[in-house]
Design an enzyme around this catalytic site. Structure first.
Site, PDB file in Angstrom:
ATOM      1  N   LYS A   1       0.821  -1.213   0.000  1.00 39.95           N
ATOM      2  CA  LYS A   1       0.000   0.000   0.000  1.00 39.95           C
ATOM      3  C   LYS A   1       0.855   1.262   0.000  1.00 39.95           C
ATOM      4  O   LYS A   1       0.478   2.274  -0.587  1.00 39.95           O
ATOM      5  CB  LYS A   1      -0.979   0.001   1.187  1.00 39.95           C
ATOM      6  CG  LYS A   1      -2.121  -0.986   0.996  1.00 39.95           C
ATOM      7  CD  LYS A   1      -3.280  -0.714   1.943  1.00 39.95           C
ATOM      8  CE  LYS A   1      -4.404  -1.716   1.731  1.00 39.95           C
ATOM      9  NZ  LYS A   1      -5.462  -1.627   2.749  1.00 39.95           N
TER      10      LYS A   1
ATOM     11  N   LYS B   1     -11.908  -7.805  -7.553  1.00 38.47           N
ATOM     12  CA  LYS B   1     -12.703  -6.587  -7.720  1.00 38.47           C
ATOM     13  C   LYS B   1     -11.843  -5.393  -8.112  1.00 38.47           C
ATOM     14  O   LYS B   1     -12.353  -4.382  -8.555  1.00 38.47           O
ATOM     15  CB  LYS B   1     -13.596  -6.295  -6.509  1.00 38.47           C
ATOM     16  CG  LYS B   1     -12.948  -6.022  -5.194  1.00 38.47           C
ATOM     17  CD  LYS B   1     -14.053  -5.701  -4.156  1.00 38.47           C
ATOM     18  CE  LYS B   1     -13.519  -5.725  -2.743  1.00 38.47           C
ATOM     19  NZ  LYS B   1     -14.548  -5.614  -1.720  1.00 38.47           N
TER      20      LYS B   1
ATOM     21  N   LYS C   1      -7.087 -15.061 -10.639  1.00 33.50           N
ATOM     22  CA  LYS C   1      -8.330 -15.038  -9.880  1.00 33.50           C
ATOM     23  C   LYS C   1      -9.196 -13.822 -10.229  1.00 33.50           C
ATOM     24  O   LYS C   1      -8.663 -12.756 -10.519  1.00 33.50           O
ATOM     25  CB  LYS C   1      -7.966 -14.980  -8.379  1.00 33.50           C
ATOM     26  CG  LYS C   1      -8.792 -15.906  -7.523  1.00 33.50           C
ATOM     27  CD  LYS C   1      -8.330 -15.858  -6.087  1.00 33.50           C
ATOM     28  CE  LYS C   1      -9.391 -15.237  -5.223  1.00 33.50           C
ATOM     29  NZ  LYS C   1      -9.027 -15.108  -3.828  1.00 33.50           N
TER      30      LYS C   1
END
Ligand code: TRP
Length: 338
Positions: free
Chosen positions: A120, A205, A202
């Site tokens: 992050k 989102k 995979k």
């Protein structure tokens, strides 16, 4: 319902969901679809992790809207607030209080090793705030406040759960037995759904290609379009194999929704072209998600209902958490108010 008395024997499953983005078909078939049944076997505690979301900058109005949406989504996906506990993290002020105590039990070195912090920080170099760094300590507090037995975690959160166990073990050692050690929860059933555009990775989102993922709130025509455009191969034969990841993925989805085995699916579509097969998968998915989407809209429009469920959830969560926090405060030597 009284969560503390009547259901003492059931094990507790706890999970926090950040108020960002809607679940994908992957989340749904992998976990969410089973929530309904899980409530019979476990005491389920779900909360919207709005405090954690503060580590990422967002407009206030957007955060408020997404928090409501996420709450409505949990209910629409089958969490029954009479059986389970659903609440917004910041509505129970004990999370912040426990978070500070956990901060003081966390070491700079171990927090520095968290891969999510590194990822992050690399992604948002202009906002490497202290909250991002101590994020795992707040999360440890979330889990330990409720003496959770199990925490369903994806790969990106296993390190945080490990950290939680380390902090709990250390606390128990330094101050006396206080916390139960939580374990990861890995659902028995649950399909692994891959991207519709790159079936070797995979479904996620955060995928930038909207055609790669199905949101559980996608309208029927959008769902059909995405399945029609799903990447397959040139063989035109519906059977699962390693060199046919696209078709295998579509079959997995179909099998997860209909409950049919892969063999049964192969038989059903023998001699069938990809066009018809994709149409059938798309229809099955659209039929499955329609009630979820409708329920979501209904709940989101009923502001009074949503607010009252949030309030009830907050009261229950606060009552449960206060027992652990009082114990923790005693252990570390904070004077209790009389
Ligand atoms: N960190 C989790 C995520 O981003 C959200 C979360 C916050 C959570 N507190 C938690 C998950 C406690 C499980 C338990 O997905």
């Amino acid at each position: 319902m009284d969560h503390t008395e009547t259901t003492e024997k059931k094990k507790i499953i706890l999970s926090g969901i950040q108020p960002t983005g809607v679940f994908t078909l992957g989340n749904y078939l992998g976990a969410v679809k089973n929530w309904h049944e899980m409530q019979e076997e476990y005491l389920c505690y779900y909360f919207i992790a709005d405090l954690h979301s503060l580590t990422i900058h967002m407009e206030a109005a957007k955060r408020r809207a997404q928090t409501r949406e996420a709450f409505a989504l949990l209910l629409a996906c089958g969490i029954d607030p009479e059986k389970s506990l659903v609440f917004v993290q910041s509505h129970n002020k004990f999370h912040a209080e426990m978070g500070w105590i956990m901060d003081c039990c966390s070491q700079f070195g171990e927090l520095s090793r968290m891969t999510q912090f590194k990822d992050k920080s690399a992604k948002h170099p202009d906002n490497i705030n202290a909250g991002l760094f101590t994020y795992p300590a707040l999360m440890a507090g979330d889990i330990l406040l409720y003496q959770a037995d199990y925490v369903p975690v994806g790969a990106d959160q296993t390190q945080h759960l490990e950290f939680t166990r380390d902090v709990a073990t250390r606390f128990n050692h330094n101050y006396g037995e206080t916390f139960k050690l939580p374990e990861g929860y890995f659902p028995k059933a649950g399909a692994r759904v891959m991207s519709l555009q790159d079936p070797t990775s995979k479904m996620s989102k955060s995928d930038e290609n909207p055609k790669a993922t199905i949101s559980i709130l996608d309208e029927e025509n959008v769902i059909m379009k995405k399945f029609k455009a799903a990447v397959t191969d040139s063989e035109a034969s519906v059977h699962a194999s390693e060199d046919k990841p696209g078709v295998t993925n579509l079959m997995t989805i179909y099998s997860a929704i209909t409950g049919k085995t892969m063999e049964a699916v192969t038989k059903e579509f023998a001699g069938c072209g990809y066009g018809d097969f994709k149409e059938a998968v798309g229809t099955a998915v659209a039929d499955e998600l329609r009630p979820v989407r409708e329920e979501y809209k209904r709940i989101l429009d009923d502001r009074a209902y949503l607010d009252s469920e949030m309030k009830k959830g907050a009261e229950r969560a606060t009552a449960i958490a206060s027992r652990t926090l009082t114990k923790v405060k005693k252990r570390v030597g904070l004077l209790l108010e009389s």
